[in-house]
Motif scaffolding. Sequence first.
Motif, PDB file in Angstrom:
ATOM      1  N   LEU A  67      13.267   1.808  -2.299  1.00 31.80           N
ATOM      2  CA  LEU A  67      11.982   1.735  -1.615  1.00 31.80           C
ATOM      3  C   LEU A  67      11.081   0.819  -2.424  1.00 31.80           C
ATOM      4  N   ARG A  68      10.361  -0.036  -1.726  1.00 35.87           N
ATOM      5  CA  ARG A  68       9.358  -0.873  -2.380  1.00 35.87           C
ATOM      6  C   ARG A  68       8.117  -0.899  -1.513  1.00 35.87           C
ATOM      7  N   LEU A  69       6.980  -0.597  -2.118  1.00 39.21           N
ATOM      8  CA  LEU A  69       5.682  -0.694  -1.451  1.00 39.21           C
ATOM      9  C   LEU A  69       4.883  -1.772  -2.155  1.00 39.21           C
ATOM     10  N   SER A  70       4.223  -2.613  -1.397  1.00 41.26           N
ATOM     11  CA  SER A  70       3.330  -3.601  -1.983  1.00 41.26           C
ATOM     12  C   SER A  70       2.151  -3.797  -1.042  1.00 41.26           C
ATOM     13  N   ARG A  71       1.071  -4.262  -1.594  1.00 41.63           N
ATOM     14  CA  ARG A  71      -0.105  -4.531  -0.769  1.00 41.63           C
ATOM     15  C   ARG A  71      -0.618  -5.923  -1.072  1.00 41.63           C
ATOM     16  N   ASN A  72      -1.257  -6.510  -0.074  1.00 42.95           N
ATOM     17  CA  ASN A  72      -1.769  -7.853  -0.314  1.00 42.95           C
ATOM     18  C   ASN A  72      -3.020  -7.761  -1.180  1.00 42.95           C
ATOM     19  N   THR A  73      -3.477  -8.906  -1.664  1.00 40.74           N
ATOM     20  CA  THR A  73      -4.547  -8.910  -2.659  1.00 40.74           C
ATOM     21  C   THR A  73      -5.866  -8.354  -2.151  1.00 40.74           C
ATOM     22  N   ASP A  74      -6.145  -8.483  -0.859  1.00 43.42           N
ATOM     23  CA  ASP A  74      -7.418  -7.954  -0.373  1.00 43.42           C
ATOM     24  C   ASP A  74      -7.292  -6.530   0.182  1.00 43.42           C
ATOM     25  N   GLY A  75      -6.103  -5.940   0.100  1.00 45.58           N
ATOM     26  CA  GLY A  75      -5.927  -4.542   0.484  1.00 45.58           C
ATOM     27  C   GLY A  75      -5.976  -4.274   1.983  1.00 45.58           C
ATOM     28  N   THR A  76      -5.759  -5.306   2.798  1.00 45.26           N
ATOM     29  CA  THR A  76      -5.829  -5.102   4.245  1.00 45.26           C
ATOM     30  C   THR A  76      -4.465  -4.847   4.876  1.00 45.26           C
ATOM     31  N   ARG A  77      -3.405  -5.044   4.111  1.00 42.86           N
ATOM     32  CA  ARG A  77      -2.053  -4.836   4.627  1.00 42.86           C
ATOM     33  C   ARG A  77      -1.177  -4.240   3.543  1.00 42.86           C
ATOM     34  N   LEU A  78      -0.301  -3.364   3.952  1.00 40.33           N
ATOM     35  CA  LEU A  78       0.639  -2.746   3.038  1.00 40.33           C
ATOM     36  C   LEU A  78       2.042  -2.953   3.593  1.00 40.33           C
ATOM     37  N   ARG A  79       2.956  -3.387   2.754  1.00 46.00           N
ATOM     38  CA  ARG A  79       4.332  -3.670   3.173  1.00 46.00           C
ATOM     39  C   ARG A  79       5.253  -2.587   2.633  1.00 46.00           C
TER      40      ARG A  79
END
Length: 177
Positions: A67-79
């Motif tokens: 499992l890998r969770l990441s978020r973009n730099t402005d926190g508007t999307r989470l993958r």
Amino acid sequence: MTTPAFTLRFSPTPRGARLARRLASQQTDAWGWSYGSPVHDTVELVVAELAANAVTHGRVPGRDAELRLSRNTDGTRLRVEVSDVRGERLPVPASDGGPLAEGGRGLALVAALAEEWGVAERPGGPGKTVWAVVSCAGPQPVGPTGGALDGLASVPGRAGQGVRQPGWDSPARDAVR
């Protein structure tokens, strides 16, 4: 600029899938989307469905899932990414088995809740990665009780298999725009 990421290897068992869901839930809360919020509940459900599929359809004894969770730099999307070693077994949305079907709704839920989702080769190893992007800005599909699943029937599926999103699946996976 790099973004925060959370990575977990888990056993390809129902217990491992449950652990992935629970730790994703904890990490989502730690990143600021509190328990019970629409974003938190959506991420938790997407992880649960993708992890369950990985341990059911991508299981190879002795080989972990990831499992890998990441978020973009402005926190508007989470993958959300869930990888397994069975690259030849690609996810296929089930045909409508009717209201009494025991399975086949997982990818439909992911498609309804995620901004988009897809499948890619597993980076650095054999297999595949099934990923979904969850929007963290703007309204989530909510109903009268405020849960992420309320009103789900009114939310059309948005993404399809193999859709790629610029910035999320580049070779430098931590360098997200």
